[in-house]
Design an enzyme around this catalytic site. Structure first.
Site, PDB file in Angstrom:
ATOM      1  N   PHE A   1       7.831  -9.195 -11.536  1.00  0.00           N
ATOM      2  CA  PHE A   1       7.674  -7.646 -10.908  1.00  0.00           C
ATOM      3  C   PHE A   1       9.201  -7.218 -12.286  1.00  0.00           C
ATOM      4  O   PHE A   1      10.404  -7.106 -11.226  1.00  0.00           O
ATOM      5  CB  PHE A   1       8.609  -7.164  -9.714  1.00  0.00           C
ATOM      6  CG  PHE A   1       7.474  -7.575  -8.610  1.00  0.00           C
ATOM      7  CD1 PHE A   1       6.975  -6.552  -8.261  1.00  0.00           C
ATOM      8  CD2 PHE A   1       8.321  -9.178  -8.305  1.00  0.00           C
ATOM      9  CE1 PHE A   1       5.675  -7.385  -7.182  1.00  0.00           C
ATOM     10  CE2 PHE A   1       6.243  -9.186  -6.799  1.00  0.00           C
ATOM     11  CZ  PHE A   1       5.168  -8.500  -6.685  1.00  0.00           C
TER      12      PHE A   1
ATOM     13  N   GLU B   1      10.303  -3.220 -18.538  1.00  0.00           N
ATOM     14  CA  GLU B   1      10.921  -3.352 -19.331  1.00  0.00           C
ATOM     15  C   GLU B   1      12.482  -2.595 -19.647  1.00  0.00           C
ATOM     16  O   GLU B   1      11.738  -1.484 -19.493  1.00  0.00           O
ATOM     17  CB  GLU B   1       9.445  -3.388 -20.759  1.00  0.00           C
ATOM     18  CG  GLU B   1       8.139  -4.463 -20.517  1.00  0.00           C
ATOM     19  CD  GLU B   1       6.976  -3.539 -21.388  1.00  0.00           C
ATOM     20  OE1 GLU B   1       7.120  -2.894 -22.890  1.00  0.00           O
ATOM     21  OE2 GLU B   1       5.705  -3.378 -21.186  1.00  0.00           O
TER      22      GLU B   1
ATOM     23  N   HIS C   1       5.479   3.518  -7.807  1.00  0.00           N
ATOM     24  CA  HIS C   1       5.901   4.315  -9.313  1.00  0.00           C
ATOM     25  C   HIS C   1       5.753   5.396  -9.602  1.00  0.00           C
ATOM     26  O   HIS C   1       5.802   6.143  -9.754  1.00  0.00           O
ATOM     27  CB  HIS C   1       6.480   3.043 -10.129  1.00  0.00           C
ATOM     28  CG  HIS C   1       7.251   1.615  -9.050  1.00  0.00           C
ATOM     29  ND1 HIS C   1       7.756   2.269  -7.728  1.00  0.00           N
ATOM     30  CD2 HIS C   1       7.297   0.503  -9.370  1.00  0.00           C
ATOM     31  CE1 HIS C   1       7.781   0.425  -7.750  1.00  0.00           C
ATOM     32  NE2 HIS C   1       7.466   0.249  -8.815  1.00  0.00           N
TER      33      HIS C   1
ATOM     34  N   TYR D   1       6.830   6.463   7.491  1.00  0.00           N
ATOM     35  CA  TYR D   1       6.061   6.339   6.338  1.00  0.00           C
ATOM     36  C   TYR D   1       5.140   5.941   5.405  1.00  0.00           C
ATOM     37  O   TYR D   1       3.850   6.655   4.677  1.00  0.00           O
ATOM     38  CB  TYR D   1       6.409   7.919   5.338  1.00  0.00           C
ATOM     39  CG  TYR D   1       6.710   9.401   6.580  1.00  0.00           C
ATOM     40  CD1 TYR D   1       5.992   9.211   8.289  1.00  0.00           C
ATOM     41  CD2 TYR D   1       8.493   9.831   6.527  1.00  0.00           C
ATOM     42  CE1 TYR D   1       7.333  10.003   8.303  1.00  0.00           C
ATOM     43  CE2 TYR D   1       9.145  11.042   7.002  1.00  0.00           C
ATOM     44  CZ  TYR D   1       8.137  10.748   8.229  1.00  0.00           C
ATOM     45  OH  TYR D   1       9.520  11.501   9.206  1.00  0.00           O
TER      46      TYR D   1
ATOM     47  N   CYS E   1       5.976  19.870  11.088  1.00  0.00           N
ATOM     48  CA  CYS E   1       6.383  20.605   9.714  1.00  0.00           C
ATOM     49  C   CYS E   1       5.480  19.558   8.306  1.00  0.00           C
ATOM     50  O   CYS E   1       5.938  20.772   7.283  1.00  0.00           O
ATOM     51  CB  CYS E   1       7.799  18.894  10.176  1.00  0.00           C
ATOM     52  SG  CYS E   1       9.034  19.663  11.090  1.00  0.00           S
TER      53      CYS E   1
ATOM     54  N   LYS F   1       2.752  22.412   7.872  1.00  0.00           N
ATOM     55  CA  LYS F   1       2.759  23.602   7.825  1.00  0.00           C
ATOM     56  C   LYS F   1       3.805  23.619   5.958  1.00  0.00           C
ATOM     57  O   LYS F   1       3.407  24.464   5.443  1.00  0.00           O
ATOM     58  CB  LYS F   1       3.476  23.892   8.580  1.00  0.00           C
ATOM     59  CG  LYS F   1       4.425  25.831   8.304  1.00  0.00           C
ATOM     60  CD  LYS F   1       5.169  25.798   9.819  1.00  0.00           C
ATOM     61  CE  LYS F   1       6.478  24.800   9.964  1.00  0.00           C
ATOM     62  NZ  LYS F   1       7.401  24.870   8.657  1.00  0.00           N
TER      63      LYS F   1
END
EC number: 1.1.1.22
Length: 437
Positions: free
Chosen positions: A159, A162, A218, A258, A269, A272
């Site tokens: 991980f 650069e 990302h 989430y 929410c 909509k």
């Protein structure tokens, strides 16, 4: 430890230099003689802040050297780290030729060089590769015994960003090792002990998939910020200010909320507000494919579950959980309501139970929503046992205790977990499967 690092590009150079600085004896291998020569005199073949100092120190104290000879690097080594390139192939596939070539060269070298003192050698892929690569392209090469060598294979993704690669090497978000070999896991734990982090031991395919998940997210974040800016700009909004405040929310926006696989989103929410944002984009003549695709992807989750029910060939379905998420009675734009409607429309015999929604106490918006869509009230059972009676396929969106207990008693032949939060006992039932796992 004595470590052989194969591939002296960006990942391999940073990895080799970092491990040497941590006290390991490292030999880097590359087909490019210029890279080898540079490292042997303490110079870097890549541009990266802080790397020259590490390479110079390693070359000076003898903890790091490089060679073009696989056999030279492998002699007495306890570990091989494969850091070669995996470029895109035709149609976006991953080109594994360099991984395959290095693995074959490692195996060939084992016939002519001395094994490590204990006889065990770990071959570990650090390059980003698709799930199944170690199992299909690496492990089989070492399936036949090599005299004097015992070989274990693993995946340990890197991980490194650069520009801050050296910093990331010494301060990674996690150390993940995918292997079924306890010895390989122990070798990797020893290799990275200097970091002071727990080594996360996972399935090989999980370790292979993790880097893809990270990079895809990302890329999505970059595109999300830019697409939002494109939508908001015509309204005179400075999206930089919006996103600056947005990023202060570590509970939802930049937290794990989430990001757990499960069923589709819904509620009062998210659907909509997403539609409103897409409408704003259309009014201003702005394309917003990422936001539009979000709604499409959400619909596909519901559609896929319907298709799985159809594939069972069964007709009697129990749906446990109706509200758009746990611990609420809100049915507005609930994907479970949508799911029930689709199944009923296709002629399935559906019974529904929700531990919070009592069919005798529906009022207000919930009652209107149920009656307006398809007169759902007669299908609501008073208990989970009532809904499960005679059911051939069970769809579970609730993780309430009463639901869990009823499922364990019923042990349905086909159980699809929509929540991803059911007890381990449920996951061990013979008919269990997850919506996306």
């Amino acid at each position: 430890m004595k470590v052989a690092v194969f591939g002296l590009g960006y990942v391999g150079t940073v990895t080799a230099a970092g491990l040497a600085h941590a006290g390991h004896s490292v030999v880097g291998v590359d087909v490019d003689a210029a890279k080898v020569a540079a490292i042997n005199v303490g110079e870097s073949p890549v541009v990266e802040p802080g790397i020259v100092e590490l390479l110079a120190s390693g070359a000076r104290n003898g903890s790091l050297r490089a060679t073009t000879s696989v056999a030279e690097a492998l002699a007495n080594a306890e570990l091989s780290l494969i850091c070669v390139g995996t470029p895109s192939g035709i149609h976006g596939s991953t080109d594994l030729r360099y991984v395959e070539r290095v693995v074959a060269e490692i195996r060939a070298a084992m016939d002519v060089v001395e094994p490590p003192a204990g006889g065990f050698h770990a071959v570990v892929v650090r390059s980003t590769v698709p799930p199944g690569t170690v199992e299909r392209h690496v492990a089989p090469v070492f399936a036949d015994p090599v005299p004097g060598w015992e070989v274990g294979t693993a995946m340990c993704p890197e991980f490194l960003r650069e520009g801050v690669g050296v910093e990331d090497f010494f301060g990674p978000p996690f150390v993940v090792v995918g292997t079924a070999d306890d010895r390989a896991r122990a070798v990797m734990a020893e290799l990275f002990a200097f970091l002071g982090l727990e080594v996360r031991h996972v399935a090989v395919s999980t370790a292979e998939s993790l880097k893809y998940a990270c990079n895809a997210f990302h890329a999505t974040k970059v595109s999300f910020a830019n697409e939002l800016a494109r939508v908001l700009h015509p309204s005179g909004v400075d999206s930089r200010e919006v996103m600056e405040i947005f990023c202060e929310d570590f509970k939802l926006n930049l937290g794990p909320a989430y990001l757990r696989p499960g069923f589709a989103y819904g509620g009062s929410c998210l659907p909509k507000d997403l539609r409103s944002l897409l409408h704003l984009a259309r009014v201003n003549g702005v394309d917003a494919p990422l936001l539009a695709g979000t709604a499409v992807t959400n619909e596909m989750v519901v559609r896929d579950v319907v298709e799985r029910v159809i594939e069972t060939g069964k007709r009697r379905v129990a749906l446990l959980g109706l509200s758009f998420k746990a611990d609420t009675d809100d049915l507005r734009e609930s994907p479970s309501v949508d799911l029930a409607e689709r199944l009923i429309g296709k002629g399935f015999d559906v019974r529904i139970y929700d531990p919070i929604i009592n069919p005798d106490k529906l009022v207000g918006a919930n009652l209107r929503d149920v009656e307006a869509r398809f007169h759902l009230s007669p299908l609501l059972a008073s208990t989970a046992e009532e809904a499960l009676e005679g059911a051939e396929v069970v769809l579970v969106a609730s993780s309430a205790i009463v639901v869990t207990e009823a499922l364990l008693t019923a042990s349905p032949a086909h159980l699809i977990d929509l929540s991803g939060r059911l007890d381990a006992e449920i996951e061990r039932l013979p008919g269990y499967s997850g919506v996306g796992w």
